[in-house]
Design an enzyme around this catalytic site. Sequence first.
Site, mmCIF file in Angstrom:
data_model
loop_
_atom_site.group_PDB
_atom_site.id
_atom_site.type_symbol
_atom_site.label_atom_id
_atom_site.label_comp_id
_atom_site.label_asym_id
_atom_site.label_seq_id
_atom_site.Cartn_x
_atom_site.Cartn_y
_atom_site.Cartn_z
ATOM 1 N N LYS A 22 0.838 -1.208 0.000
ATOM 2 C CA LYS A 22 0.000 0.000 0.000
ATOM 3 C C LYS A 22 0.868 1.251 0.000
ATOM 4 O O LYS A 22 0.660 2.172 -0.788
ATOM 5 C CB LYS A 22 -0.896 0.014 1.248
ATOM 6 C CG LYS A 22 -1.526 1.365 1.539
ATOM 7 C CD LYS A 22 -2.376 1.351 2.783
ATOM 8 C CE LYS A 22 -1.642 1.627 4.078
ATOM 9 N NZ LYS A 22 -1.392 3.035 4.412
ATOM 10 N N ASN A 23 1.844 1.275 0.912
ATOM 11 C CA ASN A 23 2.609 2.505 1.106
ATOM 12 C C ASN A 23 3.602 2.771 -0.013
ATOM 13 O O ASN A 23 4.242 3.824 -0.040
ATOM 14 C CB ASN A 23 3.298 2.491 2.476
ATOM 15 C CG ASN A 23 2.284 2.622 3.589
ATOM 16 O OD1 ASN A 23 1.136 3.001 3.341
ATOM 17 N ND2 ASN A 23 2.685 2.295 4.806
ATOM 18 N N CYS A 116 -4.673 12.654 12.637
ATOM 19 C CA CYS A 116 -5.384 11.415 12.347
ATOM 20 C C CYS A 116 -5.344 10.570 13.615
ATOM 21 O O CYS A 116 -4.806 10.986 14.634
ATOM 22 C CB CYS A 116 -4.762 10.684 11.168
ATOM 23 S SG CYS A 116 -3.175 9.971 11.565
ATOM 24 N N ARG A 121 0.717 14.168 13.053
ATOM 25 C CA ARG A 121 1.230 13.988 11.691
ATOM 26 C C ARG A 121 1.435 15.308 10.951
ATOM 27 O O ARG A 121 0.734 15.626 9.984
ATOM 28 C CB ARG A 121 0.343 13.029 10.908
ATOM 29 C CG ARG A 121 0.219 11.719 11.641
ATOM 30 C CD ARG A 121 -0.430 10.648 10.832
ATOM 31 N NE ARG A 121 0.461 10.050 9.866
ATOM 32 C CZ ARG A 121 0.136 9.011 9.115
ATOM 33 N NH1 ARG A 121 -1.040 8.483 9.213
ATOM 34 N NH2 ARG A 121 0.992 8.510 8.269
ATOM 35 N N ASP A 303 4.256 0.136 11.983
ATOM 36 C CA ASP A 303 3.026 -0.460 11.452
ATOM 37 C C ASP A 303 2.805 -1.887 11.956
ATOM 38 O O ASP A 303 1.718 -2.440 11.777
ATOM 39 C CB ASP A 303 3.043 -0.454 9.914
ATOM 40 C CG ASP A 303 3.010 0.959 9.359
ATOM 41 O OD1 ASP A 303 2.622 1.877 10.101
ATOM 42 O OD2 ASP A 303 3.384 1.138 8.188
ATOM 43 N N ARG A 395 -8.751 -0.132 4.361
ATOM 44 C CA ARG A 395 -7.813 0.827 3.762
ATOM 45 C C ARG A 395 -6.526 0.156 3.303
ATOM 46 O O ARG A 395 -5.866 0.639 2.380
ATOM 47 C CB ARG A 395 -7.448 1.916 4.783
ATOM 48 C CG ARG A 395 -8.561 2.887 5.091
ATOM 49 C CD ARG A 395 -8.036 4.010 5.966
ATOM 50 N NE ARG A 395 -6.722 4.379 5.512
ATOM 51 C CZ ARG A 395 -5.677 4.668 6.292
ATOM 52 N NH1 ARG A 395 -5.816 4.669 7.592
ATOM 53 N NH2 ARG A 395 -4.510 4.964 5.789
HETATM 54 N N1 EPU Z 1 6.577 14.094 10.952
HETATM 55 C C1 EPU Z 1 6.690 15.403 11.332
HETATM 56 N N2 EPU Z 1 6.775 16.356 10.338
HETATM 57 C C2 EPU Z 1 6.743 16.028 9.020
HETATM 58 C C3 EPU Z 1 6.644 14.669 8.642
HETATM 59 C C4 EPU Z 1 6.554 13.708 9.639
HETATM 60 O O1 EPU Z 1 6.707 15.733 12.515
HETATM 61 O O2 EPU Z 1 6.811 16.930 8.177
HETATM 62 C C5 EPU Z 1 6.446 13.051 11.986
HETATM 63 C C6 EPU Z 1 5.080 12.387 11.903
HETATM 64 O O3 EPU Z 1 4.086 13.151 12.594
HETATM 65 C C7 EPU Z 1 5.349 11.052 12.526
HETATM 66 C C8 EPU Z 1 6.787 10.754 12.102
HETATM 67 O O4 EPU Z 1 7.360 12.013 11.751
HETATM 68 O O5 EPU Z 1 5.263 11.148 13.908
HETATM 69 C C9 EPU Z 1 6.931 9.779 10.944
HETATM 70 O O6 EPU Z 1 6.306 10.297 9.795
HETATM 71 P P1 EPU Z 1 6.684 9.845 8.302
HETATM 72 O O7 EPU Z 1 6.632 11.075 7.467
HETATM 73 O O8 EPU Z 1 7.909 9.020 8.299
HETATM 74 O O9 EPU Z 1 5.472 8.883 7.961
HETATM 75 P P2 EPU Z 1 4.393 9.063 6.823
HETATM 76 O O10 EPU Z 1 5.034 9.277 5.516
HETATM 77 O O11 EPU Z 1 3.348 10.025 7.271
HETATM 78 C C10 EPU Z 1 4.392 6.510 6.218
HETATM 79 C C11 EPU Z 1 3.360 5.444 6.107
HETATM 80 C C12 EPU Z 1 2.894 5.028 7.489
HETATM 81 C C13 EPU Z 1 4.102 4.535 8.264
HETATM 82 C C14 EPU Z 1 5.168 5.641 8.313
HETATM 83 C C15 EPU Z 1 6.447 5.195 8.994
HETATM 84 C C16 EPU Z 1 2.275 5.915 4.033
HETATM 85 C C17 EPU Z 1 1.037 6.306 3.328
HETATM 86 N N3 EPU Z 1 2.218 5.920 5.352
HETATM 87 O O12 EPU Z 1 3.746 7.621 6.858
HETATM 88 O O13 EPU Z 1 1.994 3.941 7.301
HETATM 89 O O14 EPU Z 1 3.709 4.189 9.568
HETATM 90 O O15 EPU Z 1 5.506 6.048 6.971
HETATM 91 O O16 EPU Z 1 6.963 4.068 8.372
HETATM 92 O O17 EPU Z 1 3.275 5.599 3.415
HETATM 93 C C18 EPU Z 1 0.142 2.577 7.763
HETATM 94 O O18 EPU Z 1 0.357 2.003 6.684
HETATM 95 O O19 EPU Z 1 -0.674 2.137 8.608
HETATM 96 C C19 EPU Z 1 0.867 3.806 8.065
HETATM 97 C C20 EPU Z 1 0.482 4.656 9.011
#
Ligand code: EPU
Length: 422
Positions: A22-23, A116, A121, A303, A395
């Site tokens: 998915k990701n 969320c 996030r 995850d 999802r």
């Molecule tokens: N963060 C910030 N500022 C930012 C970006 C991130 O503070 O600008 C914080 C976030 O709030 C969080 C942490 O950094 O606490 C990690 O965020 P990251 O950006 O790495 O994650 P993401 O891109 O929002 C993706 C996956 C998540 C997975 C995380 C970590 C997708 C769509 N989502 O999220 O997947 O947990 O990376 O591996 O790719 C899931 O599949 O259930 C899921 C939540």
Amino acid sequence: MDAIVVEGGHPLTGQVRVGGAKNSALKLMAAALLAPGVTTLRNVPDISDVAVMAEVLERLGAHVVRTDHTLTIDATELTSHEAPYDLVVRMRASTCVLGALVGRLGRAHVAMPGGCNIGSRKIDIHVAALEQIGIEISTEHGYIDAEGAAHGAHVMLDFPSVGATENLLMASVLGDGETIIENAAREPEIGDLVAMLVGMGADIAGAGSPTITVTGVGTLHPVDHTVVGDRIEAGTYLIAGALDSGPVTVTGFDPDHLDIVLQKLERAGCVVSRFADGVTISRTGPIHALDIQTLPYPGFPTDLQAPFMALLALADGGSVVTENVFENRFIFADEIARMGADIRIDGHYALVRGVAALSGAPVRSPDLRGGAALVLAGLVAEGRTVVTDIHHIDRGYEGFVDKLRGLGAIVSRVDVTDPETA
Ligand code: EPU
């Protein structure tokens, strides 16, 4: 209202194949916007998040056609640069079109994602990184406005954010000069995105390491790409096999992508056999207590924190689970406590004291992974578990109920209005 009803205590055994991640798929769909023409993505999971992303692309003017697990995305002409709130609010990951729109059109108008169920996030790291490569960003009326062309820069991310790394890659790939991303995310899904971009003609080096170098190219062309196997879906079924005694074989993914999880499963008392595109797991003795802490890849994936906590809830002692990635990912613990688990939360620590058995109960899916973990707990609980709010599970898990049934679980999807009477 649909719910998943699980009758506990039926042994799991057999083989299950996972789909594309998915990701990864969601970001690859956004990346298709970078090239005029028709991109083909294979091994795309049939899950609701992919359907939402297809809607986002359609609103931007692309045409998306799904045939089984193949998507064709015709991005010949983009007619809009706006990802509207009604779609972003349904799926936060739609913000990944920000980088692709900036890359292709030089501008983007994308709704701010907000919080969320698993945390606030924020998007500050994305914004700071884009500004450093020359994109002007303003936020007004709940939207991010981005404008400009990437000119290259040396960017150090505050945290190896998956989303920020992806947006930066997509925004810089068609820009001028060289963008060096330090403290880049190393998740296999980043490697998959880079592989696709390179297939499209991009010049990117260092994916999988903390330093990725992007040298801008003038144009990209459409590509035919197969999505990497879903390590998180695979981990979920492997933990199901560990909770039960197995053997359960999970195929369709690279076991190296789950290295630390497999090591923890072995330490918990499982026998783990790796092969080229999968793993077989079984367990004969008790589940051993152990500590885990979630970290960016190659650390333990956040995850799989909830599914692993379901396993530790039945271990032979006390375990400490530390959540370092999302601040609000323990809601699952309150739900599994309704099934008899003994879990104390203190900030980002959870103390899990193993109990002899769980008992089936009506529970509510708090989020995608927590929901799946509750179903796993139900598989080994005494009696019946009814998991509601399963739109979260839809999802990210294609055919979750059918795949578990294929392993011998007594599980079904029902339409209920009152879980107590299901
Ligand atoms: N963060 C910030 N500022 C930012 C970006 C991130 O503070 O600008 C914080 C976030 O709030 C969080 C942490 O950094 O606490 C990690 O965020 P990251 O950006 O790495 O994650 P993401 O891109 O929002 C993706 C996956 C998540 C997975 C995380 C970590 C997708 C769509 N989502 O999220 O997947 O947990 O990376 O591996 O790719 C899931 O599949 O259930 C899921 C939540």
